[in-house]
Design an enzyme around this catalytic site. Sequence first.
Site, PDB file in Angstrom:
ATOM      1  N   ARG A 175     -12.740  -9.249  -1.527  1.00 48.81           N
ATOM      2  CA  ARG A 175     -12.292  -8.625  -0.410  1.00 48.81           C
ATOM      3  C   ARG A 175     -11.881  -6.951  -0.630  1.00 48.81           C
ATOM      4  O   ARG A 175     -11.161  -6.946  -1.457  1.00 48.81           O
ATOM      5  CB  ARG A 175     -11.406  -9.125   0.386  1.00 48.81           C
ATOM      6  CG  ARG A 175     -10.879  -8.439   1.804  1.00 48.81           C
ATOM      7  CD  ARG A 175      -9.722  -7.606   1.625  1.00 48.81           C
ATOM      8  NE  ARG A 175      -9.234  -7.248   2.914  1.00 48.81           N
ATOM      9  CZ  ARG A 175      -7.986  -6.321   2.922  1.00 48.81           C
ATOM     10  NH1 ARG A 175      -7.858  -5.505   1.962  1.00 48.81           N
ATOM     11  NH2 ARG A 175      -7.694  -6.045   4.191  1.00 48.81           N
ATOM     12  N   VAL A 176     -12.218  -6.086  -0.012  1.00 51.43           N
ATOM     13  CA  VAL A 176     -12.078  -4.807  -0.090  1.00 51.43           C
ATOM     14  C   VAL A 176     -11.436  -4.333   1.371  1.00 51.43           C
ATOM     15  O   VAL A 176     -12.065  -4.552   2.379  1.00 51.43           O
ATOM     16  CB  VAL A 176     -13.144  -3.803  -0.534  1.00 51.43           C
ATOM     17  CG1 VAL A 176     -12.745  -2.363  -0.511  1.00 51.43           C
ATOM     18  CG2 VAL A 176     -13.490  -4.138  -1.958  1.00 51.43           C
ATOM     19  N   GLY A 177     -10.335  -3.363   1.274  1.00 49.48           N
ATOM     20  CA  GLY A 177      -9.471  -3.009   2.494  1.00 49.48           C
ATOM     21  C   GLY A 177      -9.920  -1.525   2.816  1.00 49.48           C
ATOM     22  O   GLY A 177     -11.132  -1.117   2.159  1.00 49.48           O
ATOM     23  N   ASP A 178      -9.245  -1.116   3.588  1.00 45.78           N
ATOM     24  CA  ASP A 178      -9.397   0.374   3.914  1.00 45.78           C
ATOM     25  C   ASP A 178      -8.871   1.360   2.986  1.00 45.78           C
ATOM     26  O   ASP A 178      -9.471   2.623   2.920  1.00 45.78           O
ATOM     27  CB  ASP A 178      -8.557   0.726   5.369  1.00 45.78           C
ATOM     28  CG  ASP A 178      -7.212   0.449   5.092  1.00 45.78           C
ATOM     29  OD1 ASP A 178      -6.638  -0.507   4.384  1.00 45.78           O
ATOM     30  OD2 ASP A 178      -6.371   1.091   5.850  1.00 45.78           O
TER      31      ASP A 178
ATOM     32  N   THR B 235       0.974  -1.239   0.008  1.00 47.58           N
ATOM     33  CA  THR B 235      -0.074   0.169  -0.002  1.00 47.58           C
ATOM     34  C   THR B 235       0.911   1.195   0.131  1.00 47.58           C
ATOM     35  O   THR B 235       2.069   1.289   0.631  1.00 47.58           O
ATOM     36  CB  THR B 235      -0.945   0.033   1.241  1.00 47.58           C
ATOM     37  OG1 THR B 235      -1.571  -1.083   1.376  1.00 47.58           O
ATOM     38  CG2 THR B 235      -1.751   1.253   1.310  1.00 47.58           C
TER      39      THR B 235
ATOM     40  N   GLY C 122      -1.418  -1.110   6.649  1.00 48.56           N
ATOM     41  CA  GLY C 122      -1.670  -2.200   7.742  1.00 48.56           C
ATOM     42  C   GLY C 122      -2.805  -2.732   7.286  1.00 48.56           C
ATOM     43  O   GLY C 122      -3.757  -3.032   6.340  1.00 48.56           O
TER      44      GLY C 122
ATOM     45  N   GLY D  16      -6.384  -3.444   6.897  1.00 49.72           N
ATOM     46  CA  GLY D  16      -7.368  -2.836   6.622  1.00 49.72           C
ATOM     47  C   GLY D  16      -8.916  -2.798   7.198  1.00 49.72           C
ATOM     48  O   GLY D  16      -9.445  -1.702   7.693  1.00 49.72           O
TER      49      GLY D  16
END
Length: 344
Positions: free
Chosen positions: A230-233, A202, A254, A256
């Site tokens: 899946r989607v993170g922050d 990231t 880190g 998410g």
Amino acid sequence: MAFTRRNFVRAGFFSIPAISILKSCTEKSPPRAAKPVVVSTWDSGLAVNKVAWEIMTKGGKAIDAVEKGANSIEDTINCCVGLGGNPDRDGIVTLDACIMDEKANVGSVAFLSRIKNPTSVARKIMETTPHVMLVGDGAYKFAVENGFVAESGELSESARKEYDKWLEKSEYKPVINIEARQSGKDTNPPSRLSDGSFNHDTMGIVALDSHGDLSGSCTTSGMGFKMHGRVGDSPIIGGGLYVDNEVGGATSSGQGEEVIRICGTHLVVELMRQGNSPENACRLAVERLVKINPEKAKTFQVGFLALSKMGEYGAYSIQPGFSYSVTDASGSGKVFQAASHFKS
Ligand code: SD4
């Protein structure tokens, strides 16, 4: 109005801003950079900063700087952030990114495959659609219709090796802060280690241009071997990135899921608004996460990085090993290690 004790209290002398002023008087002054300044996550941010800084030093806008900076690492195929990153469990690389400018315009893209520059797709969404976020097939269709080239979707050689290795056990175990294990061996420009590993996927960027305006971007291939979809922050405004042109901006890296739980970067910016320095704001956000589940907090990494409207910067993480890069008006960039909640 007579200056009675009651009026004194009513006038807000003991309200949050007053407390914040006291707090900021007692803190030692935070490091401050001269604008234009750009901060970004990890050691590899140094190369990214250079691209962003060169735009700003010619009078360019922070929004262009954070887009092009992000593109530069998205284009590095032997890396970790863009299409060269580790795939999900189905062997597909899916990208998340967002961008935010000084007028609180926002654009975001998630679960996007086969497009090299998700940050630019996010900007296109921001500037040309009535929406903020497009995901998956819809995002891909939008990108292609807007002239983004569809890549083959083949894994990079190093990602293929990593995926094959992962398939042997098929266990989802994000490595805590692999950068710390590399201790100082993070490469610049970024690339995988000789054993192919790289969990550091990231790039978050916040920039303050010479006009005094702030913008930010955040781009990622997400956690390697995540579930498909899946989607993170990173593409979530207030998760992986938040910018308020009156106060400052923050980004995160880190795990998410944990950042999203506390609207992490929005929280950091709000804490700065209350008078906290960038580092203190990042620390308070980290402490909030630790408080939710102190035992679990030992098992993951989250790092926040913030830049204030005044050019003050700072970071804080849960585990040691979160580094960040700062490049200011002098043109020279520096890498710093963030202080952390756990010391080892
Ligand atoms: C995510 N926050 O997808 C990202 C991962 C990351 O270094 O920051 N990796 O949850």
